[in-house]
Write a protein that holds these residues in place. Sequence first.
Motif, short mmCIF file in Angstrom:
data_model
loop_
_atom_site.label_atom_id
_atom_site.label_comp_id
_atom_site.label_asym_id
_atom_site.label_seq_id
_atom_site.Cartn_x
_atom_site.Cartn_y
_atom_site.Cartn_z
N VAL A 15 0.86 -1.19 0.00
CA VAL A 15 0.00 0.00 0.00
C VAL A 15 0.89 1.23 0.00
O VAL A 15 1.69 1.43 0.92
N LEU A 16 0.76 2.05 -1.04
CA LEU A 16 1.58 3.24 -1.19
C LEU A 16 0.68 4.47 -1.28
O LEU A 16 -0.39 4.42 -1.89
N SER A 17 1.10 5.56 -0.68
CA SER A 17 0.36 6.81 -0.82
C SER A 17 1.32 7.98 -0.64
O SER A 17 2.41 7.83 -0.09
N THR A 18 0.90 9.14 -1.12
CA THR A 18 1.70 10.36 -1.00
C THR A 18 0.86 11.41 -0.29
O THR A 18 0.11 12.16 -0.93
N PRO A 19 0.96 11.50 1.02
CA PRO A 19 0.18 12.50 1.74
C PRO A 19 0.64 13.91 1.40
O PRO A 19 1.82 14.15 1.14
N VAL A 20 -0.32 14.82 1.41
CA VAL A 20 0.01 16.22 1.14
C VAL A 20 0.79 16.82 2.31
O VAL A 20 1.59 17.74 2.14
N ARG A 21 0.55 16.27 3.49
CA ARG A 21 1.23 16.79 4.68
C ARG A 21 1.19 15.73 5.77
O ARG A 21 0.30 14.90 5.81
N ARG A 22 2.19 15.76 6.64
CA ARG A 22 2.20 14.89 7.81
C ARG A 22 2.06 15.75 9.07
O ARG A 22 2.54 16.88 9.11
N SER A 23 1.43 15.18 10.07
CA SER A 23 1.26 15.88 11.34
C SER A 23 1.46 14.89 12.47
O SER A 23 1.04 13.74 12.38
N ALA A 24 2.13 15.35 13.54
CA ALA A 24 2.38 14.49 14.70
C ALA A 24 2.04 15.27 15.97
O ALA A 24 2.92 15.82 16.64
N PRO A 25 0.76 15.37 16.31
CA PRO A 25 0.35 16.14 17.48
C PRO A 25 0.90 15.55 18.78
O PRO A 25 1.05 14.33 18.91
N THR A 26 1.18 16.42 19.72
CA THR A 26 1.65 15.99 21.04
C THR A 26 0.60 16.20 22.12
O THR A 26 0.78 15.77 23.25
N THR A 27 -0.49 16.86 21.76
CA THR A 27 -1.60 17.09 22.69
C THR A 27 -2.92 16.93 21.94
O THR A 27 -2.95 16.94 20.70
N VAL A 28 -4.00 16.81 22.68
CA VAL A 28 -5.33 16.76 22.06
C VAL A 28 -5.59 18.06 21.30
O VAL A 28 -6.15 18.05 20.20
#
Length: 444
Positions: A15-28
């Motif tokens: 399964v391959l995809s190219t996200p427009v952006r990545r996000s890694a939240p540290t809080t709600v």
Amino acid sequence: MTRSTNGWQNWSGDVLSTPVRRSAPTTVAEAVGAVTAATEQGATVKCVGAGHSFSPAAATDGVLLSLDDLTGIESIVPTHDADGRVDGADVTVWAGTRLHRLAPLLWDLGLAQPNLGDFAEQSLAGAISTGTHGTGTAFPGLPATVVGLQLVLADGSVLNCSRESEPEVFDAARLGLGALGVITKMTIHCVPAFTLHADERPWTLSAVLHDLEGFARSADHAEFFWFPHTDAINLKRNTRLPGDAELRPVGRLRGMVSDEFLANEAFGALCRTAARRPGLTPRLNRVASRGLSARSYTDRGYRVFASPRRVRFREMEYAVPLPAAADALRDLRDAIDRSGITTPFPVEVRFSAADDVWLSTAYGRDVCYIAVHQFTPMDHTEYFRFAEEIFLAAGGRPHWGKMHTRTAEDFSVMVEHFDDFVAVRDRLDPTRVFGNVYTEQVLP
């Protein structure tokens, strides 16, 4: 929006995809901000954990949201049985916590998850959202242990649900395919810590099929691996013991030989040989089955449940009603023999208790999970095609995190509460912020 050149792929590489952006939240609050920003920009959002789903459940060309920085235990509330004795605890855990990190934390608190699968790298949210299970006729899958969830919804609001609060959302979200919102934390029921006495030994498929249900109930957690093109299986029976039972773990040297060298290095070499020379596969499978000798040991439960998996493969798994499983396995064996296909990977057979989770493959019935695998360089198409036909004919339901060809039309007949789930999804995410190619396949 500028599209990222940093693509994403799942564990198997299929399964391959190219996200427009990545996000890694540290809080709600940061998770809310990520969802709100994506919604305002017209982008979709999907969460990803270990990427161990063989289905495209986490693939997206929108925002790929990782919860790896939302981890750990938030709170613990002891629970009591009908006589007032402590029988475990409801533990609130941040959703990105990996199972292999959660288990030791719980152990140090005198607790354990009631059951686990055989792969420990998954995040808790990912495992719950796709219906991960272990084995044991008295133990349901992981979603059934959930007693509360927190979701970030498409409109940026935060919803807490349980059997008492927003019960319909709770029933849907315990196994929600990531289609309802972003799970930021969940409360799971844990039991007192336990050890497992493991008994592993070679046996034969013919023998186990004489009384498959009897074998399934012969230990707290019973399973076996069958090597196609042979009659050989390697069975595992795990018996629960108190947490303070004397530990007799696999010795370091034997563990390196059995679990690392034979199960990974040597097995990987065998698979590569089978890919180059398929005609040798039956002989190679006989060699592999003989390489796993009998052993018994006692260790912490979570150490016995999980095994290292370093050889990449594709997988399809169906939950077949337990009374129909023996015939389904016989049909699979005969179909493999007739087809001429070859596979060096064993078929994994496990069991689970019925549960009441709306999208669970074990909803309302005890099941036998039958999983077929194929080494990634080898073609799986024909093998998985006829395996799926056999499983469907036996009344099986596909694992949501494994490969299958079922669609929303199929599930509308197959899943009792499918329309109820869809109604909740339509209410919480009418514009499909949490949609992707997979939800377009399996949901209307």
